[in-house]
Design a protein around this motif. Structure first.
Motif, PDB file in Angstrom:
ATOM      1  N   VAL A 494      -4.201  -0.942   2.585  1.00  0.00           N
ATOM      2  CA  VAL A 494      -3.951   0.280   3.353  1.00  0.00           C
ATOM      3  C   VAL A 494      -3.027  -0.013   4.532  1.00  0.00           C
ATOM      4  N   ASN A 495      -3.285  -1.099   5.257  1.00  0.00           N
ATOM      5  CA  ASN A 495      -2.437  -1.446   6.395  1.00  0.00           C
ATOM      6  C   ASN A 495      -1.012  -1.788   5.951  1.00  0.00           C
ATOM      7  N   GLU A 496      -0.915  -2.555   4.863  1.00  0.00           N
ATOM      8  CA  GLU A 496       0.403  -2.916   4.322  1.00  0.00           C
ATOM      9  C   GLU A 496       1.153  -1.674   3.868  1.00  0.00           C
ATOM     10  N   MET A 497       0.456  -0.809   3.168  1.00  0.00           N
ATOM     11  CA  MET A 497       1.051   0.417   2.639  1.00  0.00           C
ATOM     12  C   MET A 497       1.525   1.324   3.775  1.00  0.00           C
ATOM     13  N   PHE A 498       0.706   1.440   4.807  1.00  0.00           N
ATOM     14  CA  PHE A 498       1.051   2.279   5.959  1.00  0.00           C
ATOM     15  C   PHE A 498       2.378   1.828   6.560  1.00  0.00           C
ATOM     16  N   VAL A 499       2.529   0.529   6.754  1.00  0.00           N
ATOM     17  CA  VAL A 499       3.754  -0.009   7.353  1.00  0.00           C
ATOM     18  C   VAL A 499       4.956   0.233   6.441  1.00  0.00           C
ATOM     19  N   LYS A 500       4.801  -0.046   5.153  1.00  0.00           N
ATOM     20  CA  LYS A 500       5.925   0.119   4.219  1.00  0.00           C
ATOM     21  C   LYS A 500       6.383   1.571   4.121  1.00  0.00           C
ATOM     22  N   ILE A 501       5.430   2.480   4.136  1.00  0.00           N
ATOM     23  CA  ILE A 501       5.782   3.897   4.013  1.00  0.00           C
ATOM     24  C   ILE A 501       6.446   4.415   5.291  1.00  0.00           C
ATOM     25  N   ILE A 502       5.906   4.019   6.452  1.00  0.00           N
ATOM     26  CA  ILE A 502       6.465   4.499   7.719  1.00  0.00           C
ATOM     27  C   ILE A 502       7.881   3.960   7.932  1.00  0.00           C
ATOM     28  N   THR A 503       8.125   2.740   7.475  1.00  0.00           N
ATOM     29  CA  THR A 503       9.424   2.106   7.726  1.00  0.00           C
ATOM     30  C   THR A 503      10.400   2.249   6.558  1.00  0.00           C
ATOM     31  N   ALA A 504       9.992   2.923   5.480  1.00  0.00           N
ATOM     32  CA  ALA A 504      10.852   3.046   4.299  1.00  0.00           C
ATOM     33  C   ALA A 504      12.153   3.778   4.622  1.00  0.00           C
ATOM     34  N   ASP A 505      13.198   3.404   3.912  1.00  0.00           N
ATOM     35  CA  ASP A 505      14.460   4.156   3.995  1.00  0.00           C
ATOM     36  C   ASP A 505      14.164   5.606   3.607  1.00  0.00           C
ATOM     37  N   PRO A 506      14.543   6.581   4.432  1.00  0.00           N
ATOM     38  CA  PRO A 506      14.240   7.983   4.110  1.00  0.00           C
ATOM     39  C   PRO A 506      14.683   8.398   2.717  1.00  0.00           C
ATOM     40  N   GLU A 507      15.798   7.838   2.233  1.00  0.00           N
ATOM     41  CA  GLU A 507      16.276   8.191   0.896  1.00  0.00           C
ATOM     42  C   GLU A 507      15.346   7.671  -0.195  1.00  0.00           C
ATOM     43  N   ALA A 508      14.632   6.591   0.109  1.00  0.00           N
ATOM     44  CA  ALA A 508      13.741   5.982  -0.892  1.00  0.00           C
ATOM     45  C   ALA A 508      12.277   6.301  -0.609  1.00  0.00           C
ATOM     46  N   PHE A 509      12.023   7.211   0.331  1.00  0.00           N
ATOM     47  CA  PHE A 509      10.656   7.456   0.788  1.00  0.00           C
ATOM     48  C   PHE A 509       9.706   7.777  -0.359  1.00  0.00           C
ATOM     49  N   ASP A 510      10.049   8.742  -1.200  1.00  0.00           N
ATOM     50  CA  ASP A 510       9.131   9.158  -2.266  1.00  0.00           C
ATOM     51  C   ASP A 510       8.881   8.035  -3.261  1.00  0.00           C
TER      52      ASP A 510
END
Length: 544
Positions: A494-510
């Protein structure tokens, strides 16, 4: 009440106690003789309080060890957390009359689950331990590492039962056994957002009443470079999975969420959660949240406080009233007398609601390991703490020195002695989460928690906003094996996922969200969700 020697260092070991010529009561001697006779005649029997059994030393005293959080937040001039007014009060008022030496064993707050797990597996944990993590409790139970405290509670815990009541005690009962004594949570308010109102005034903006207005305020804080750090300020701090829940809840589609969904699924898997994370992703890429937030999650819990008191934070959503009871609001205003933190309730649904989670009625789980020989003494200690005379002192200090009574309520005095003595009172008064004065009058308890006249308005508003449109947690009595099995893996994910999603490139967010959610399910999340659904249906008598 026995006079307290506030500034005297208590003897550190049984030998020094003997040399100080303290006498043991007749009752204590009789108990020791009876214990020796019992042990000599029944050496082959095991005690019901655990697998370890200690015989009192030559001084006739036993050491009761108690876990103590080390938050590394002592104000300047404060005594060590293991040798101060609180520890001396406990020794002199409970330890000495019962022939016990009280020893506090410190555990770093930010590492407490990991450290406690290691101590438990090694059979070296203190006699009294605690955690807020129910999955850790379940794990200890399945490994047969905890004492069933039910019989001892019945025999030695009348004050404890009176203070907590069945509504709280049931949270510590698993599979019919009382493996934990839950702390009583005086206030169930979980978290409240605050904002630097003085920064808003500089920006010419009102207090935000909606999510959009909150966003506009954060933008203004950054573009105008408000605060001591200018363009390097942090408009929105304390970003982690827990403290962003009010924001997340405001994006959820509650019309499509059943009670079973709430119990079985993590909130970030519920309908609408994706848009909440898209919003946080936008804040990150616009520089509106701390670029180093990932380094602080569950690692450096003090960096947020340091940033705030140094004037770098514009807004945040900490635990309700945390700025007051942790002392950093006072420190901020000491550093900057013009600084004004103001509670707000900005996160709104399209329907104008402000849903947010509240905490359960219980606080931490207080337990006794099976490796302890002192389960009876542990329950006696908690029963002693449950007496009003003692929890009043442990929460408020010394009458006339750190607090005064006003209209039946303890009111903290604004002085250095109070600041140095009470900054971590809750780590000693472990039975109560929050100031407690009355068993049924919630309004009076709220008032007690707002008794510091400097911050009364801040506290009252913080509690009021935290209780708007609340969503209560759900609980069933059964433990879920898969949840215990995968707890560590999934928490880290959950912590890893939270960081990856918040920092993801907006174009690749989904794509990132889809991949991370799928990874969570593959690591055991799918099994846990299915098992929780089945457990919920069994308890509520619903067919599959």
């Amino acid at each position: 009440m026995k006079r307290i020697s506030i500034f005297r260092r208590p003897p550190a070991d049984p030998a020094s106690l003997a040399s100080s010529a303290r006498s043991i009561s007749l009752v204590g001697l009789i108990a020791i003789v009876a214990l020796v006779i019992l042990l000599s005649g029944c050496a082959g029997l095991k005690s019901h309080v655990g697998d370890a059994q200690e015989v009192a030393g030559s001084s006739g005293r036993t050491t009761l060890t108690i876990e103590l959080f080390d938050r590394n937040n002592a104000p300047q001039g404060a005594s060590p957390i293991t040798d101060n007014f609180m520890t001396r009060y406990i020794q002199e008022q409970f330890g000495d009359p019962n022939g016990l030496d009280i020893k506090f064993v410190t555990v770093p707050r930010s590492e407490e689950e990991e450290k406690l797990n290691v101590l438990m597996m090694a059979g070296q944990a203190p006699d009294i331990i605690f955690t807020y993590n129910d999955q850790l409790v379940h794990n200890f139970i399945t490994k047969n590492l905890l004492v069933d405290l039910g019989p001892l509670l019945e025999q030695h815990g009348p004050e404890l039962k009176r203070l907590l009541g069945e509504d709280v005690l049931r949270y510590g009962r698993f599979e019919g056994k009382q493996y934990a004594i839950p702390a009583k949570r005086v206030l169930t308010a979980q978290s409240t957002t605050f904002i630097r109102e003085d920064w808003l005034e500089q920006a010419g903006l009102p207090l935000p009443a909606t999510t959009e207005q909150f966003y506009e305020a954060l933008q203004a804080f950054k573009t105008m470079g408000l605060g001591r750090f200018g363009e390097h300020n942090v408009p929105y701090g304390y970003v982690d999975p827990f403290h962003t829940q009010p924001l997340l809840y405001s994006f959820l589609d509650w019309a499509r969420i059943s009670e079973e969904d709430r119990f079985a699924s993590p909130a970030w898997l519920l309908p609408g959660s994706r848009e909440a994370y898209r919003f946080l992703n936008k804040l990150y890429h616009e520089g509106l949240i701390d670029p180093d937030f990932a380094l602080q999650m569950d690692k450096d819990t003090h960096q947020f406080q340091k940033n705030l008191v140094n004037g770098r934070i514009g807004a945040a959503t900490p635990n309700t009233n945390e700025p007051v009871y942790m002392g950093y609001l006072a420190e901020l205003q000491s550093n900057d007398p013009k600084a004004r933190l103001t509670p707000i309730d900005p996160f709104t649904t399209p329907q104008g609601k402000r849903p947010k989670p509240v905490l359960p009625q219980n606080g931490m789980y207080i337990m006794v390991p099976r490796s302890s020989a002192n389960a009876e003494a542990a329950i006696r200690y908690l029963n002693w703490m449950a007496e009003p005379e003692h929890y009043l002192t442990l929460q408020n200090g010394i009458l006339g020195v750190t607090y005064e009574m006003v209209d039946g309520l303890p009111v903290a005095l604004d002085n250095e002695e109070s600041n140095r003595m009470l900054y971590n009172y809750f780590d000693y008064c472990i039975l109560l989460n929050g100031k407690f004065v009355h068993p049924t009058d919630e309004a009076l308890n709220r008032k007690a928690n707002a008794s510091d006249p400097r911050y009364e308005s801040f506290t009252v508003k913080s509690i009021e906003y935290a209780m708007h449109d609340t969503v209560a947690p759900l609980r069933i009595d059964a433990m879920i094996p898969s949840e215990i099995k995968y707890a560590g893996i999934l928490e880290a994910k959950v912590n890893e996922m939270f960081v990856k999603i918040i920092t993801a490139d907006p174009e690749a967010f989904d794509d990132v969200v889809d991949r991370e959610f799928e990874d969570y399910m593959r690591l055991g999340g799918a099994q846990v969700i299915e098992d929780k659904r089945e457990a919920y249906r069994r308890e509520h008598g619903k067919p599959r």
